[in-house]
Every structure is written in C-alpha cells, then in structure tokens.
Design a protein around this motif. Sequence first.
Motif, PDB file in Angstrom:
ATOM      1  N   ALA A  27      34.636 -62.257 -17.849  1.00 30.91           N
ATOM      2  CA  ALA A  27      34.419 -62.067 -16.423  1.00 30.91           C
ATOM      3  C   ALA A  27      33.266 -62.905 -15.911  1.00 30.91           C
ATOM      4  O   ALA A  27      32.381 -63.327 -16.660  1.00 30.91           O
ATOM      5  CB  ALA A  27      34.141 -60.597 -16.149  1.00 30.91           C
ATOM      6  N   ASP A  28      33.314 -63.075 -14.614  1.00 31.06           N
ATOM      7  CA  ASP A  28      32.256 -63.755 -13.903  1.00 31.06           C
ATOM      8  C   ASP A  28      31.110 -62.773 -13.723  1.00 31.06           C
ATOM      9  O   ASP A  28      31.341 -61.587 -13.523  1.00 31.06           O
ATOM     10  CB  ASP A  28      32.819 -64.133 -12.529  1.00 31.06           C
ATOM     11  N   SER A  29      29.873 -63.243 -13.775  1.00 33.11           N
ATOM     12  CA  SER A  29      28.792 -62.258 -13.731  1.00 33.11           C
ATOM     13  C   SER A  29      28.225 -62.007 -12.332  1.00 33.11           C
ATOM     14  O   SER A  29      27.351 -61.160 -12.172  1.00 33.11           O
ATOM     15  CB  SER A  29      27.686 -62.619 -14.719  1.00 33.11           C
ATOM     16  N   GLY A  30      28.721 -62.718 -11.322  1.00 30.42           N
ATOM     17  CA  GLY A  30      28.371 -62.405  -9.926  1.00 30.42           C
ATOM     18  C   GLY A  30      26.871 -62.331  -9.677  1.00 30.42           C
ATOM     19  O   GLY A  30      26.095 -63.010 -10.348  1.00 30.42           O
ATOM     20  N   GLY A  33      34.653 -51.071 -15.263  1.00 21.83           N
ATOM     21  CA  GLY A  33      33.335 -51.251 -15.865  1.00 21.83           C
ATOM     22  C   GLY A  33      33.028 -52.723 -16.004  1.00 21.83           C
ATOM     23  O   GLY A  33      33.935 -53.573 -15.946  1.00 21.83           O
ATOM     24  N   HIS A  34      31.754 -53.027 -16.153  1.00 18.76           N
ATOM     25  CA  HIS A  34      31.363 -54.433 -16.228  1.00 18.76           C
ATOM     26  C   HIS A  34      30.072 -54.506 -17.016  1.00 18.76           C
ATOM     27  O   HIS A  34      29.112 -53.799 -16.716  1.00 18.76           O
ATOM     28  CB  HIS A  34      31.162 -54.966 -14.799  1.00 18.76           C
ATOM     29  N   ILE A  35      30.042 -55.343 -18.054  1.00 16.62           N
ATOM     30  CA  ILE A  35      28.827 -55.482 -18.853  1.00 16.62           C
ATOM     31  C   ILE A  35      28.346 -56.932 -18.836  1.00 16.62           C
ATOM     32  O   ILE A  35      29.141 -57.869 -18.735  1.00 16.62           O
ATOM     33  CB  ILE A  35      29.021 -54.960 -20.297  1.00 16.62           C
ATOM     34  N   PHE A  36      27.036 -57.089 -18.901  1.00 16.89           N
ATOM     35  CA  PHE A  36      26.427 -58.415 -18.787  1.00 16.89           C
ATOM     36  C   PHE A  36      25.307 -58.583 -19.808  1.00 16.89           C
ATOM     37  O   PHE A  36      24.540 -57.651 -20.045  1.00 16.89           O
ATOM     38  CB  PHE A  36      25.696 -58.593 -17.439  1.00 16.89           C
ATOM     39  N   TYR A  37      25.206 -59.766 -20.340  1.00 22.25           N
ATOM     40  CA  TYR A  37      23.965 -60.184 -20.985  1.00 22.25           C
ATOM     41  C   TYR A  37      23.351 -61.214 -20.053  1.00 22.25           C
ATOM     42  O   TYR A  37      24.023 -62.162 -19.643  1.00 22.25           O
ATOM     43  CB  TYR A  37      24.233 -60.807 -22.359  1.00 22.25           C
ATOM     44  N   PHE A  38      22.083 -61.016 -19.661  1.00 19.05           N
ATOM     45  CA  PHE A  38      21.513 -61.992 -18.728  1.00 19.05           C
ATOM     46  C   PHE A  38      20.177 -62.568 -19.199  1.00 19.05           C
ATOM     47  O   PHE A  38      19.468 -63.211 -18.413  1.00 19.05           O
ATOM     48  CB  PHE A  38      21.405 -61.443 -17.309  1.00 19.05           C
ATOM     49  N   GLY A  39      19.852 -62.347 -20.455  1.00 19.89           N
ATOM     50  CA  GLY A  39      18.667 -62.992 -21.024  1.00 19.89           C
ATOM     51  C   GLY A  39      17.393 -62.628 -20.279  1.00 19.89           C
ATOM     52  O   GLY A  39      17.078 -61.457 -20.079  1.00 19.89           O
ATOM     53  N   THR A  40      16.665 -63.659 -19.824  1.00 19.06           N
ATOM     54  CA  THR A  40      15.357 -63.407 -19.208  1.00 19.06           C
ATOM     55  C   THR A  40      15.411 -63.496 -17.675  1.00 19.06           C
ATOM     56  O   THR A  40      14.385 -63.665 -17.028  1.00 19.06           O
ATOM     57  CB  THR A  40      14.321 -64.422 -19.729  1.00 19.06           C
ATOM     58  N   LYS A  41      16.631 -63.371 -17.134  1.00 19.40           N
ATOM     59  CA  LYS A  41      16.783 -63.515 -15.672  1.00 19.40           C
ATOM     60  C   LYS A  41      15.848 -62.601 -14.872  1.00 19.40           C
ATOM     61  O   LYS A  41      15.341 -62.983 -13.828  1.00 19.40           O
ATOM     62  CB  LYS A  41      18.240 -63.252 -15.282  1.00 19.40           C
ATOM     63  N   ALA A  50      41.372 -62.564 -19.355  1.00 16.64           N
ATOM     64  CA  ALA A  50      40.398 -63.055 -18.372  1.00 16.64           C
ATOM     65  C   ALA A  50      40.760 -62.571 -16.980  1.00 16.64           C
ATOM     66  O   ALA A  50      41.935 -62.368 -16.661  1.00 16.64           O
ATOM     67  CB  ALA A  50      40.358 -64.583 -18.392  1.00 16.64           C
ATOM     68  N   THR A  51      39.738 -62.371 -16.192  1.00 18.55           N
ATOM     69  CA  THR A  51      39.972 -62.046 -14.790  1.00 18.55           C
ATOM     70  C   THR A  51      40.149 -63.361 -14.031  1.00 18.55           C
ATOM     71  O   THR A  51      39.810 -64.436 -14.529  1.00 18.55           O
ATOM     72  CB  THR A  51      38.788 -61.274 -14.185  1.00 18.55           C
ATOM     73  N   ASP A  52      40.716 -63.186 -12.844  1.00 17.48           N
ATOM     74  CA  ASP A  52      40.929 -64.287 -11.916  1.00 17.48           C
ATOM     75  C   ASP A  52      39.914 -65.424 -11.976  1.00 17.48           C
ATOM     76  O   ASP A  52      40.257 -66.584 -12.205  1.00 17.48           O
ATOM     77  CB  ASP A  52      40.783 -63.667 -10.509  1.00 17.48           C
ATOM     78  N   GLU A  53      38.643 -65.055 -11.770  1.00 16.65           N
ATOM     79  CA  GLU A  53      37.580 -66.060 -11.645  1.00 16.65           C
ATOM     80  C   GLU A  53      37.392 -66.840 -12.930  1.00 16.65           C
ATOM     81  O   GLU A  53      36.932 -67.976 -12.910  1.00 16.65           O
ATOM     82  CB  GLU A  53      36.234 -65.405 -11.293  1.00 16.65           C
TER      83      GLU A  53
END
Length: 468
Positions: free
Chosen positions: A225-228, A310-318, A284-287
């Motif tokens: 997924a896209d992380s938006g 549901g939606h999960i993200f890894y975003f490091g040091t953002k 995969a989703t659309d995006e």
Amino acid sequence: MLHDGDGKAASHGLDCAPLALHKPPTVIMRLSRYFLTTLKETPAEAKIVSHRLMLRAGMVRQASAGIYSWLPLGFRVLRNIENIVHEEMAAAGAQAVLMPTLQLADLWRESGRYDAYGPEMLRISDRHDRDMLYGPTNEEQITQIMRDDIRSYRDLPRNLYHIQWKFRDEIRPRFGVMRGREFLMKDGYSFDLDFEAAKRSYNIMFVAYLRTYARMGLKAIPMQADSGPIGGDLSHEFVILADTGESAVYADKRLFDMDPHADDVDFEGDLEPIFKKWTSLYAATDEKHDPTVCSVEGENLVEARGIEVGHIFYFGTKYSEPLGCAVTMPDGEKRLIHGGSYGIGVSRLVGAIIEASHDDAGIVWPDAVAPFNVALINLKSGDEVCDAVANDLYAKLSDAGVQVLHDDRDERAGVKFADMDLIGLPWQLTVGPRGVKAGTVELKRRAGGDKEELSIDSALSRILDFDS
Ligand code: ATP
Ligand code: MG
C-alpha cells in the motif's frame, strides 16, 4: 466468549485484575425493556447494505454528516471488536494507553504536518486563542511522550496503542460508519533502535493483524500500500473484498485460501517466515498496483473492490527527527528512534463485517462479534409454562456465560422472527406453547437457517458445546 453486564470478568485484555469478590446480580436482557427500534422500511439515505442494515437494526443513529451515536445493540458489537483487538494486542506484547483527542497545534507544527494535513483536520482554538486540533491520528503525540520518557537504548523496543475516537473532516462522508468523520480507531506505535529491530516490530503487528481479523470471521488480506500522509516506505493495507469497497485491489487468488491460524505463532521468535509467506504472493492496492511487476495472470488474478480495515506503516525517523526523539547508545552517541504505526478501523469494521456477512433477511453476525449469542424467543409471553421454560433457559445460558437477548414482547411470531433475523444473533431459541407441552424447543442457526425441534436439554447443550 465475551461477557459483560452480568458481572463476569470482561475479557478486555487490559492489564487490570477483575474484581472477583463482588458479583453484581444478573440483569435479564428483556427485549420489552431494551432500547431497540427496528425499521421495516429501507432508509433512503443509505446506499450500501451495511449502512441500511445498521440503521434498520437500530445499531446507530446519525447525529450529523459522518457522525453517529451508537445505540445499545451497535455499541455491544463495537465493544466486542475492541475486546478482540485488546486481546490480540496484549498477546503480541503491545500495551494499551489512552491519549487525548484534542492536541496542541504547536506539536504538529514541529513535525510540519499542521500545514501539510489540509482541510481534513478539524482546527479549533481554546479560550486563550491557542490553536488546537481534534486528532486525525497520533504519531506526534506518542513521539512526544517517548521523547520525554525514554533515554537509553535499553528502553527500546516499545509498542503502545490506544483505541480512541478520531476526527477527519472527510470531503465525502458516506456509507454510514464506513467513511465517517468521527470514527473509532485502534492506533498503535512502535519504537526501535534501527531498521532491523523496527522490522521485527512491523512483523509482530503484521501477524497480530492477520489473527485479529480472522477472529472476527473476516478474510483480510495484507496488500502493498501507499503510505499517504503518515509517510514511510514499508506499508500494508489489510483489505477485505466487497463490491461496495472504495478501493480497487489486485491479488493472487491463492491468498484467499491461506489460513491465518495455520502457523504456531511465537511473538518472541522470528516472524519473517510468516511475513514472507503472505507477501511473496502478489497483492496490491490501486495506488501500488503495477501491471509490469504483477506476474499473476488470467483467472489467478483477483481484480476486485475492497474495504481497507487496517493499515500498517514503517516510517523510520520521519517523526523522531523533527521532534528530536533519540536515545543514548552505550558509547554516548544519540540515536534517533525508528518508528512504525499500526491502524485498525474499529468502527469501520462493524460495517465491513456486515458487508461480508448478511442475507436478504438481515445481518448474520459471526459468533465472535455478535451483540448477543442467543435470541431467546418466547412466543407466548405471559403464559405460565412458556415463561417458566424461557426464564430457566435464560438462567442456564447466562450462568454459562452466554449472552442472551430475551424477546418477551407481546408481538406476533412473524414480527419476532423478522426482528431477530434482522439483528442477526447467531442462535434463535424459540419457546412456544405447543413445544413446551412436549418438552421441546426450536433451535435455529442464523447462518444457514437450519432449524431443529429439540428437547430443552439437547438445545442447551448444542449451544453450550458450540460455544466452548
Ligand atoms: P482511507 O484510505 O480509507 O481514507 P486512510 O488510509 O486515510 O483511510 P489510515 O490513516 O490508514 O486511513 O487509518 C487507519 C484505519 O482507520 C484505516 O485502515 C481505516 O480502516 C480506518 N479509517 C480511516 N479513515 C476512516 C473514516 N473516515 N471512517 C472510518 N474509518 C476510517
Ligand atoms: Mg490507510
């Protein structure tokens, strides 16, 4: 099985001990006194089946666009979903907290998201003209807590979550609780020392999510997924298929035959093999869908609509970088923590489960989330024998921890059956004047509709054996 209202320990997964010393008296849930208004007609504003059924079954009432009151029946389902989430989060080692819904704009200015978030964010000012906002998510707030509370690399990893109301001023709130403006979300956050450790936390949540949805009777497939606006580069959406879903999805057919409970899970161990098993098949989703990468062809590729649950993200040091959230390493070096966030659409799930489980007559609740387990239908309320049998059944079932809704109303049988089919409790146990003379009752399984005339004891043990 979940308990509440009858004084048995609610299995809410929180870390507090039940007060076993005091057992409040059993309250009989009599439909004649229960706040439930069912509707025969289909409300014109409801465009999809889950919204129609939630309104007709008296689960929610709209307060304003995309904002709902939860009435007793709907609230019980919401609670059951929350309980499953709490239990699975506890099993995965995450700890429950509760952060406020109102946040200071200054905190979001630190991350740069106050301006970036756009008109979906509800901006408010208090009496001192301080800018505040109703949180659409909580990355900043949890990072602030971590920044103030953790010092050393030894304080990691950490995984905290809460279940809390969010506000997003959606441009097009629709489909009832599916796309609300105010909605209940479980949002969790992990904090680790580096990518490797953060990926372990990601895997833990990935696997916990598979189990959580499966317990609710759903087939939720993790998809790239896209992380938006949350940001980051590793991200999966958990999606269930439904024609009314808002996203287009593309997935390998074999994913839908996989069993989330097939693997023994050790949350302390290496979960990468389970992660690989699920992500090595294309989804995969659309995006994110890329036909040049997707090697699945023809009828092996499921091209469908889906609901993101549901939606999960890894975003490091953002967030740790702008907010200055770092720990001290053994050599005194300061290191920014690596973060991930993990959302579950708790209130959306109520609608999503109905989309996945209903028929022409109404909702068909999966056992794990049903507002009550059993509809006890007394066809001749006021008749001494029928009342005695119904009350006895009520007592025995609720003593065993089964949640029963007793339809003791003075209504025609047809009305009672139609209402119970509509609200979709897993079992219908009918006590009628003819049956009780012969010592029998009728037991119907809502899913499938099989009916059987059974002795009172057999009916009881059928329900109790099934539930245990
Ligand atoms: P969407 O793409 O559906 O707008 P999102 O990607 O913006 O959702 P996230 O920030 O990932 O949402 O939120 C986590 C979860 O919260 C989503 O997976 C979804 O299940 C739920 N959710 C998000 N927005 C809403 C909403 N407006 N109403 C109900 N549930 C929502
Ligand atoms: Mg999302």
